[in-house]
Design an enzyme around this catalytic site. Structure first.
Site, PDB file in Angstrom:
ATOM      1  N   CYS A 106       0.858  -1.188   0.000  1.00  0.00           N
ATOM      2  CA  CYS A 106       0.000   0.000   0.000  1.00  0.00           C
ATOM      3  C   CYS A 106       0.890   1.232   0.000  1.00  0.00           C
ATOM      4  CB  CYS A 106      -0.909   0.006   1.231  1.00  0.00           C
ATOM      5  SG  CYS A 106      -1.847   1.541   1.415  1.00  0.00           S
ATOM      6  N   ASN A 140       8.085   0.113 -10.548  1.00  0.00           N
ATOM      7  CA  ASN A 140       7.889  -0.532 -11.848  1.00  0.00           C
ATOM      8  C   ASN A 140       6.403  -0.782 -12.056  1.00  0.00           C
ATOM      9  OD1 ASN A 140       8.974  -1.826 -14.288  1.00  0.00           O
ATOM     10  ND2 ASN A 140       8.149  -3.709 -13.407  1.00  0.00           N
ATOM     11  N   GLU A 141       5.887  -0.258 -13.153  1.00  0.00           N
ATOM     12  CA  GLU A 141       4.466  -0.405 -13.489  1.00  0.00           C
ATOM     13  C   GLU A 141       3.551  -0.105 -12.297  1.00  0.00           C
ATOM     14  OE1 GLU A 141       3.630  -4.165 -15.309  1.00  0.00           O
ATOM     15  OE2 GLU A 141       5.089  -3.897 -16.910  1.00  0.00           O
ATOM     16  N   CYS A 147      -6.711  -0.001  -3.076  1.00  0.00           N
ATOM     17  CA  CYS A 147      -6.498  -0.533  -1.729  1.00  0.00           C
ATOM     18  C   CYS A 147      -7.557   0.022  -0.789  1.00  0.00           C
ATOM     19  CB  CYS A 147      -5.110  -0.173  -1.231  1.00  0.00           C
ATOM     20  SG  CYS A 147      -4.780  -0.729   0.453  1.00  0.00           S
ATOM     21  N   CYS A 152      -5.995   4.084   3.643  1.00  0.00           N
ATOM     22  CA  CYS A 152      -6.466   4.626   2.368  1.00  0.00           C
ATOM     23  C   CYS A 152      -7.849   5.266   2.514  1.00  0.00           C
ATOM     24  CB  CYS A 152      -6.497   3.532   1.308  1.00  0.00           C
ATOM     25  SG  CYS A 152      -4.851   3.084   0.682  1.00  0.00           S
ATOM     26  N   GLU A 293      10.960  -2.292 -20.945  1.00  0.00           N
ATOM     27  CA  GLU A 293      10.852  -3.739 -21.101  1.00  0.00           C
ATOM     28  C   GLU A 293      10.286  -4.006 -22.489  1.00  0.00           C
ATOM     29  OE1 GLU A 293       8.697  -5.785 -18.058  1.00  0.00           O
ATOM     30  OE2 GLU A 293       9.717  -4.753 -16.406  1.00  0.00           O
TER      31      GLU A 293
END
Length: 650
Positions: A106, A140-141, A147, A152, A293
């Site tokens: 998270c 990454n990505e 969440c 949150c 990538e």
């Protein structure tokens, strides 16, 4: 133009490192990306940092003049961190904790943020004097994942208060009558009453803003020490993609993880090309981008290993990315992992380390990339643009309208139609400066924002040609219905109004254009009543036979079209072909199906890039001899094998 590879030394024995560096240098590799999932290697226990792995790799590869993209591996926290602080694990909408290591943290958790910032600070301090770091990649990505943990939820309430100032304005925006802010929760907390569209939109923006805030916080730590080294984050179209435009607003360049399909669909309605995604990446900030990538071997799809890339795909898809604006392409990955969750995501080398067909093709790609240096000072100039809205994209995932409806597919169909005639296309945000374009397509602008509406009117008033489509102007900026006849704010612009609509799903209707050509439509039909507009096409069957389906309206100096149905690809090709003629956009005639053309210029010379994105050999004839950059000869025609690229200097 640089070719690189994603390198994971933690997955291979150290005796291979020097050998790998030597082979890469000989092959023509210029960069490696390291550290992307190595947090557990860099901090084996809480506070026990050891960067010797990265030191060794950078030292070895720098001897061979191979630079490094250094990753901050916050996407994959170590197991000990999850076990010590289980509250950092994302909570699904059903209240269960997500499983796995990658991407399941998270990003709003204060505990996770502190550990992520501490790791970043340690990395930055350690590598502050290392001259071999060419760029930094954060995470990454990253996904704007929904969440639903307590942190949150509370941050969502705080975000709403900051945006609207008070509960009264929140209630007005969302059509609710809540008595206390504590009663506001993510949409998934109200399963019995369905999803409030206004709440869903706010939840999307909160999720995206949270992701952007996290990336920016890490970026600032890096920039305090490395002010001149570029920083990025790699991204990809996913179910919970953040707003790409805001994500890259404070970063130095855009980077994308590119996995084109290895199975080419025979269905002519399926747009399999990644040209749309590549043009979108270039259009985010109007600059060249990187591929972090790139497809190199079979990948894992829904637990099943995909087919191996066909001959020509590794080179062809890489060159496709370059001619669309990628000036660096990093392949995933050099060697296939022997163990772990990524062992079925194949690299250039298989598990046996023996050079194979893919390595031979990759080596040839590295040699061809050197010839692409002529494109270094060139750029793509487009006469046409397709507008992409991240918030509309997300909304249609929760409000799908009808069976088979796809916002992205509409954009791709229009984009593919331009590609069919060799036109450059920019994919840009709806509030962009449109003045340089002869033709702009804005599919399904479901949310009406004043700035965007004014931008489109201004464009047409000043002489532009605009295409709007069904489901435009439906909602206001809070995702609530506008109490007016559709398409509401665009009625005057298109010179028509929708008297009724029909969500026909997978049923089909017939549309006939002004030349008598007939096309099939499905999913959605708007029945239009023209005011100042006239019909470009009409329905030719069912109870609304003879009613306009597509209209055109001259408005001030420009023209606005409205496509009131979702049609098959042959309509879009015919329609865009006519509009290109009317707006003076050059067309290449007789291009074989699947051939994509991108033109790049430096203001003096023009380079026409041909990519055969099909399974068949093709022949393209020229009206005169043209110089081939790759073959260094003049030709009167091109003969391209499947996935082959050639570049012609005009």
């Amino acid at each position: 133009m640089k070719i690189g590879v994603d390198y994971y030394p933690e997955r291979r024995r150290s005796s291979l490192w020097e050998k790998d560096a030597e082979i890469m240098a000989r092959t023509g590799v210029k960069l490696i990306r390291i550290g992307e999932s190595a947090w557990s290697e860099l901090e084996r226990q809480d506070g026990d940092f050891d960067f010797s792995l990265l030191d060794n790799i950078i030292n070895i590869f720098s001897k061979y003049k191979i630079g490094a993209v250094l990753c901050v591996p916050t996407n994959k926290p170590p197991v000990w961190l999850y076990q010590k602080y289980p509250e950092i694990i994302q909570i699904d909408s059903d209240g269960t904790k997500r499983k796995g290591l990658s991407g399941n943290r998270c990003i709003n958790s204060p505990v996770f943020r502190n550990y992520a910032k501490r790791l970043t600070a340690q990395l930055v301090h350690h590598f502050s004097v290392n001259l071999s770091v060419s760029a930094w990649q954060i995470d990454n990505e990253p996904e704007a994942y929904p969440c639903c943990c307590n942190v949150c939820k509370e941050k969502f309430r705080e975000w709403l208060i900051e945006k609207y100032d008070n509960l009264e304005r929140i209630n007005k925006a969302m059509g609710t009558d809540l008595s206390d802010i504590k009663y506001i929760s993510p949409p998934s907390d109200y399963p019995d009453s369905g999803n409030n569209p206004a709440l869903c939109l706010e939840w999307y923006h909160f999720k995206s803003d949270s992701t952007v805030d996290f990336i920016k916080e890490i970026m600032l730590i890096i920039k305090r020490q490395f002010s001149k080294i570029p920083v990025t984050v790699s991204t990809r179209f996913k179910e919970n993609s953040p707003d790409f435009y805001t994500l890259y607003d404070s970063l130095d360049f855009v980077s994308y993880n590119n996995y084109p399909p290895v199975k080419i669909s025979d269905d002519k309605e399926t747009v399999y090309s990644h040209a749309f995604e590549l043009d979108l990446m270039r259009g985010i900030n109007g600059k060249n981008f990187w591929i972090m990538e790139q497809l190199s071997g079979p990948v894992l799809e829904n637990g099943i290993i995909s087919p191996t890339p066909k001959s020509g795909m590794i080179m062809g898809y890489s060159l496709q990315a370059m001619i669309h604006g990628a000036d660096t392409v990093m392949h995933y990955c050099w060697r296939t992992a022997l163990s772990g969750e990524n062992m079925f995501r194949h690299g250039i080398f298989d598990h046996n380390n023996i050079p194979n067909r893919r390595f031979i093709e990759f080596s040839e790609l590295c040699r061809k990339a050197v010839q692409l240096d002529i494109l270094d000072k060139t750029y793509v100039i487009s006469d046409a643009a397709v507008l992409y809205s991240p918030e509309v994209d997300d909304i249609f995932k929760t409000e799908p309208q009808t069976d088979g409806f796809s916002y992205i597919n509409q954009l791709k169909q229009f984009h593919s139609a331009f590609t069919r005639f060799g036109a450059n296309v920019d994919v840009i945000p709806p509030d962009s400066d449109l003045s340089r374009y002869k033709l702009v397509v804005a599919p399904s602008l479901y949310i009406s924002r004043k700035s965007v509406t004014e931008n489109l009117y201004r464009y047409v008033i000043n002489g532009g040609t605009l295409v709007l489509t069904t489901r435009s102007g439906v909602k206001n900026e809070n995702n609530n219905y506008i109490p007016d006849i559709f398409p509401t704010v665009f009625k005057e612009l298109i010179g028509a109004e929708i008297i009724e609509y029909d969500a026909i799903g997978k049923e089909e209707r017939i549309v006939r254009d002004f030349m008598g050509n007939e096309f099939k439509c499905s999913q959605w039909c708007d029945m239009l009543r023209t005011n100042t507009a006239r019909a470009y096409a009409e329905y030719n069957d069912s109870e609304y036979r003879g009613m306009p389906a597509v209209t055109l309206n001259r408005y001030c100096k420009g023209v606005a079209y409205y496509v009131g149905a979702i049609l098959k690809s042959d309509f879009y090709e015919s329609f865009i072909s006519n509009l290109m003629i009317q707006t003076g956009i050059p067309k290449l005639k007789g291009l074989p199906k699947g051939v994509e053309v991108t033109t790049r210029t430096n203001g003096k010379d023009e380079y026409i890039c041909f990519f055969n994105n099909s399974k068949e050999n093709v022949v393209i004839s020229f009206p005169k001899l043209m110089y081939s950059v790759f073959n260094s000869i003049s030709k009167d025609r091109l003969e391209l094998k499947p996935f082959e690229v050639d570049i012609i200097r005009k």
